[in-house]
Design an enzyme around this catalytic site. Structure first.
Site, PDB file in Angstrom:
ATOM      1  N   GLU A 414       0.847  -1.195   0.000  1.00 36.77           N
ATOM      2  CA  GLU A 414       0.000   0.000   0.000  1.00 36.77           C
ATOM      3  C   GLU A 414       0.877   1.239   0.000  1.00 36.77           C
ATOM      4  O   GLU A 414       1.804   1.338   0.806  1.00 36.77           O
ATOM      5  CB  GLU A 414      -0.885   0.077   1.256  1.00 36.77           C
ATOM      6  CG  GLU A 414      -2.018  -0.904   1.280  1.00 36.77           C
ATOM      7  CD  GLU A 414      -2.922  -0.764   2.498  1.00 36.77           C
ATOM      8  OE1 GLU A 414      -2.867   0.284   3.177  1.00 36.77           O
ATOM      9  OE2 GLU A 414      -3.665  -1.698   2.763  1.00 36.77           O
TER      10      GLU A 414
HETATM   11  C1  NOJ Z   1      -4.366   1.183   5.495  1.00 37.78           C
HETATM   12  C2  NOJ Z   1      -5.507   0.231   5.275  1.00 37.78           C
HETATM   13  O1  NOJ Z   1      -4.989  -1.061   5.161  1.00 37.78           O
HETATM   14  C3  NOJ Z   1      -6.329   0.542   4.036  1.00 37.78           C
HETATM   15  O2  NOJ Z   1      -7.448  -0.278   4.012  1.00 37.78           O
HETATM   16  C4  NOJ Z   1      -6.693   2.002   3.991  1.00 37.78           C
HETATM   17  O3  NOJ Z   1      -7.445   2.291   2.849  1.00 37.78           O
HETATM   18  C5  NOJ Z   1      -5.409   2.812   4.029  1.00 37.78           C
HETATM   19  N1  NOJ Z   1      -4.700   2.549   5.250  1.00 37.78           N
HETATM   20  C6  NOJ Z   1      -5.652   4.315   3.929  1.00 37.78           C
HETATM   21  O4  NOJ Z   1      -6.280   4.771   5.076  1.00 37.78           O
END
Ligand code: NOJ
EC number: 3.2.1.21
Length: 585
Positions: A414
């Site tokens: 991410e």
């Molecule tokens: C981490 C989380 O895993 C994810 O689901 C979320 O969208 C992002 N943070 C952004 O807040």
């Protein structure tokens, strides 16, 4: 969230963190401004991601059971605007459309999560398996593979079956370990012939701290000072058990990898000449990413967590530490249960030492760390309150992982930035800047010797953003949530990310500047489409109040995103509206 405190920043040279094995990376240098032109290693995997509850919708369709997020979001006052993920992006019904978007981006991989209660409605495998849920993920996986997109699957992205929460207290209870293992085993059995990258948990820090300590997230418990540590303890055991299950029962046949996705902000000392700040900054990272990574790579919690929580527990008159401990057998069972490490990273904080009194009443995960977090007011923060763009922190975090955990194989799971809901601006220049700078710092980290194999932009679509509802948009694609068909529109960052992918990096300054210019140029057309669509849907909403059957016909028309049709619709709506209003009068 955090105070936006001003701090004095003459931060050109930064700390020597006490990192014994950091031979390659020079922690004393910080070339914040420089950009590195070059390419990523051949075979580097570019992707985007999302998660089940955030995107699927269909919360009660086809035999799915309730998750803790279904229940939490339906309680008034827990989520911004009382939003829910009931329909979200309707991803459950849009496999083909969404894989089409991924193809447009030329993604190498797509990261998604499997909803446990969609497969096993109560969470207990022996109760019932929902074949329709299995069928949905089969279709998604097959469709991705047909389009040469590698699926990267997370087993737990926060949507615990509600039944397990009610009956056992969720992650406060050790019985979750076996139930989760059975669910994982089912996934290996049904999907493992096609999935080569598994992640047990996504961001367990959030599950533990926000779910069981602050209560901002489902299940909304506020068990301060103990809840998060207990939840994390069970999650780490559950992770290890699932890794062993895969290792002993499936690996030989399926030849996949099992990892975990951990999140971590970077923590930089405020005053690099102050040993206390240096230690506080390291503590910040150890209490965040190290809390989970250290047991998984080294068999036990970070020494600093054991020391601080243990000492405070004694001062509070407790007989044992609030941080649970692993037995010697458990330590060796947990150590080494990671074939690759998923890293989720968004932002950075400056850290300074700050003592918190050890009173029992005020004990919490946060006060246990004895530190304060600060931000530089000059850091850009276009969206979420907590998310400041600090690209250099990413390179530091990646080098920290390399030096602390023996240079593991890393997939960035991410990384991205949001904008506010009301902003219907598709020309997201700030997101282009964020992706450009963060991926560039990742490239520098790879040159430092960090073993990063792939990058996942977060996220493919705008989606349900947990307690923030739909008020924060992380997507490369804009989703019009007011339209029940949830149409997607490309933001400018789609064009830019696509170029990074096709060039596998940054060829030279002229070209990269050109990409940016072109991306921003083309997005203005999409902006017009969206604006027209919004005008139309406002008109349709007014009409809906007056005449329902007519409105449902109008909804079908909205599928055709052609400016002339939109303009025509607006005109017709206006004329019709006037006609109806007159008749009413
Ligand atoms: C981490 C989380 O895993 C994810 O689901 C979320 O969208 C992002 N943070 C952004 O807040």
């Amino acid at each position: 969230m955090l105070p936006r405190c001003a701090i004095s920043v003459c931060h050109v040279f930064v700390l020597v963190l006490c990192l014994s094995s950091a031979e390659d990376f020079d922690w004393t240098k910080n070339d914040h401004g420089s950009f590195y032109y070059g390419t990523f290693p051949a075979g580097f995997s570019w992707g985007a991601g999302g998660s089940a509850y955030q995107t699927e919708g269909a919360w009660d369709k086809d035999g799915k059971g309730l998750s803790i997020w279904d229940v939490f979001s339906h309680k008034k006052g827990r989520i911004q605007q009382n939003d829910t993920g009931d329909s979200s992006c309707e991803g459950y019904h849009k496999i083909k459309d969404d894989v089409g978007l991924m193809k447009e981006l030329k993604l190498n991989h797509y990261r998604f999560s499997i909803s446990w209660p969609r497969l096993i409605p109560t969470g207990i495998k022996s109760d019932h398996i929902n074949e329709k849920g299995i069928q949905y993920y089969n279709e998604l996986i097959d469709h991705l593979l047909e389009n040469k997109i590698t699926p990267i699957v997370t087993l737990y992205h926060w949507d615990l079956p509600q039944f397990l929460q009610e009956r056992y207290g969720g992650w406060q209870n050790i019985s979750m370990v076996n139930h989760f293992n059975e669910f994982a085993n089912l996934c290996f059995e049904r999907f493992g012939n096609r999935i080569k990258y598994w992640m047990t948990f996504n961001n367990p820090w959030s599950v533990a701290v926000e779910g069981y300590e602050t209560g901002e997230h489902a299940p909304g418990l506020r068990l301060r000072g103990t809840g998060a540590y207990k939840a994390a303890h069970h999650i780490i055991k559950a992770h290890a058990k699932v890794w062993h299950t895969y290792d002993t029962q499936w690996r030989a046949k399926q030849k996949g990898l099992v990892g975990i996705s951990l999140s971590g902000d970077w923590g930089e000392p405020v005053d690099i000449t102050n040993q206390k700040d240096i230690e506080a900054a390291e503590r910040y990272v150890q209490f965040y990413l190290g809390w989970f990574a250290t047991p998984i790579f080294h068999g036990d919690y970070p020494q600093v967590m054991k020391d601080f929580i243990g000492r405070k527990s004694v001062q509070q008159g407790l007989g044992t530490s609030r941080l649970p401990s692993f037995s010697p057998q458990e330590k060796s069972y947990i150590k080494g249960t990671c074939d690759f490490l998923g890293v989720g990273h968004f932002t950075t904080r400056y850290i300074t030492q700050k003592n918190h009194p050890s009173a029992r009443s005020s004990s919490s995960y946060f006060t246990d760390r004895d530190l304060a977090e600060l931000v530089d007011p000059r850091w850009p923060d276009p969206g979420s309150e907590w998310l400041y763009s600090v690209p250099w922190g990413f390179r530091r975090l990646l080098n920290f992982v390399k030096s602390q955990y023996g240079n593991p194989m890393i997939y960035v799971t991410e990384n991205g930035v949001s904008e506010k809901m009301l902003c219907t601006e598709l020309c997201d220049d700030w997101r282009i800047q964020y992706f450009k700078d963060y991926t560039n710092e990742m490239l520098k980290a790879i040159k430092d010797g960090v073993n990063v194999k792939g990058y996942t932009a977060w996220s493919l679509l705008d989606k349900f953003e947990w307690d923030e509802g739909y008020s924060e948009r992380f997507g490369l694609y804009y989703v019009d949530f007011r339209n029940k068909n949830k149409p997607r529109y490309p933001k400018a960052s789609v064009q830019f990310y696509k170029r990074i992918i096709s060039s596998n990096g940054f060829p030279n300054q002229r070209e990269v500047e050109n990409w940016r210019r072109k991306a921003v140029e083309t997005c203005s057309t999409s902006n017009q489409l969206l604006a027209a669509e919004e005008q139309r849907s406002t008109a349709a909403n007014i009409l809906r109040l007056i005449h329902d059957p007519l409105t449902s016909h109008m909804e079908m028309v909205t599928e055709i995103v052609v400016p002339t049709v939109c303009t025509l619709s607006i005109l017709l709506s206006a004329v019709f509206l006037m006609f109806l209003l007159r008749r009413r009068n």
